[in-house]
Design a protein around this motif. Structure first.
Motif, PDB file in Angstrom:
ATOM      1  N   THR A 107       5.257  -3.718  11.372  1.00  0.00           N
ATOM      2  CA  THR A 107       5.716  -2.409  10.884  1.00  0.00           C
ATOM      3  C   THR A 107       5.091  -2.088   9.535  1.00  0.00           C
ATOM      4  O   THR A 107       4.617  -0.969   9.317  1.00  0.00           O
ATOM      5  CB  THR A 107       7.257  -2.394  10.770  1.00  0.00           C
ATOM      6  N   HIS A 108       5.077  -3.061   8.625  1.00  0.00           N
ATOM      7  CA  HIS A 108       4.478  -2.837   7.310  1.00  0.00           C
ATOM      8  C   HIS A 108       2.990  -2.553   7.419  1.00  0.00           C
ATOM      9  O   HIS A 108       2.476  -1.655   6.733  1.00  0.00           O
ATOM     10  CB  HIS A 108       4.702  -4.055   6.407  1.00  0.00           C
ATOM     11  N   ARG A 149       1.398  -1.271   9.988  1.00  0.00           N
ATOM     12  CA  ARG A 149       1.209   0.057  10.587  1.00  0.00           C
ATOM     13  C   ARG A 149       1.414   1.165   9.554  1.00  0.00           C
ATOM     14  O   ARG A 149       0.657   2.130   9.510  1.00  0.00           O
ATOM     15  CB  ARG A 149       2.158   0.264  11.760  1.00  0.00           C
ATOM     16  N   LYS A 150       2.441   1.010   8.717  1.00  0.00           N
ATOM     17  CA  LYS A 150       2.686   2.004   7.661  1.00  0.00           C
ATOM     18  C   LYS A 150       1.517   2.061   6.693  1.00  0.00           C
ATOM     19  O   LYS A 150       1.100   3.139   6.270  1.00  0.00           O
ATOM     20  CB  LYS A 150       3.972   1.668   6.906  1.00  0.00           C
ATOM     21  N   TYR A 151       0.993   0.905   6.342  1.00  0.00           N
ATOM     22  CA  TYR A 151      -0.129   0.845   5.412  1.00  0.00           C
ATOM     23  C   TYR A 151      -1.368   1.510   6.009  1.00  0.00           C
ATOM     24  O   TYR A 151      -2.061   2.276   5.345  1.00  0.00           O
ATOM     25  CB  TYR A 151      -0.408  -0.615   5.054  1.00  0.00           C
ATOM     26  N   GLU A 207      -1.414   3.808   8.359  1.00  0.00           N
ATOM     27  CA  GLU A 207      -1.162   5.246   8.433  1.00  0.00           C
ATOM     28  C   GLU A 207      -1.368   5.903   7.072  1.00  0.00           C
ATOM     29  O   GLU A 207      -1.888   7.011   6.987  1.00  0.00           O
ATOM     30  CB  GLU A 207       0.262   5.502   8.945  1.00  0.00           C
ATOM     31  N   GLU A 208      -0.967   5.228   6.002  1.00  0.00           N
ATOM     32  CA  GLU A 208      -1.173   5.752   4.649  1.00  0.00           C
ATOM     33  C   GLU A 208      -2.664   5.894   4.353  1.00  0.00           C
ATOM     34  O   GLU A 208      -3.097   6.878   3.759  1.00  0.00           O
ATOM     35  CB  GLU A 208      -0.518   4.814   3.633  1.00  0.00           C
ATOM     36  N   LYS A 259      -3.964   8.917   6.323  1.00  0.00           N
ATOM     37  CA  LYS A 259      -3.538  10.187   5.732  1.00  0.00           C
ATOM     38  C   LYS A 259      -4.336  10.532   4.488  1.00  0.00           C
ATOM     39  O   LYS A 259      -4.553  11.688   4.182  1.00  0.00           O
ATOM     40  CB  LYS A 259      -2.055  10.125   5.372  1.00  0.00           C
TER      41      LYS A 259
END
Length: 142
Positions: A28-29, A31-33, A35-36, A39
């Motif tokens: 999860t971490h 994937r968030k990284y 995605e950041e 973006k």
């Protein structure tokens, strides 16, 4: 069932469910990284001519300003040098010793240098093959 399949690689006090929970949190971490990074519009860059010639790393001020990783295209196949990771000094010492051994035995510095080069290439080849086999074995890449 799982203990029979992967039981040899795990310590006895580790549970598969705990490992899966930790894996999910890490996933999860990451994937968030990622995605950041997507973006931000930050992509893969081309190295400048001087950076390619001298093979120096990215400027730290750029890294600090963006707080994102800087990725460069690997057009010179630099990943091949990773198999000597941290062992360069040891190999230089080894080559000096091999050169001295051949020089004492043969008495000709040119021939000793040639034989040292051959031995060095063999050692690098064997180390690369062993590292490649180890990497594919540990990551289960076919």
């Amino acid at each position: 069932c799982w203990q029979r399949i992967v039981g040899r690689g795990l310590p006895k006090d580790v549970e598969i469910k705990e490992l899966n929970k930790k894996k999910d949190v890490l996933n999860t971490h990451l994937r968030k990284y990622i995605e950041e990074i997507k973006k931000s519009g930050f992509g893969i860059l081309d190295k400048r001519a001087l950076q390619m010639l001298l093979r120096y790393p990215p400027d730290e001020t750029t890294v600090r300003m963006t707080n994102l990783p800087i990725l460069y295209r690997n057009s010179w196949n630099g990943y091949q040098n990773i198999f000597l990771c941290g062992k360069d000094y040891d190999l230089v010492i080894f080559e000096i010793l091999v050169f001295n051994l051949f020089y004492i035995y043969v008495g000709n510095s040119a021939l000793a240098a040639l034989l040292t080069y051959v031995v060095s290439r063999i050692v690098i080849y064997v180390r690369a093959k062993i590292g490649e086999n180890n990497l594919s074995e540990k990551t289960l890449i076919d």
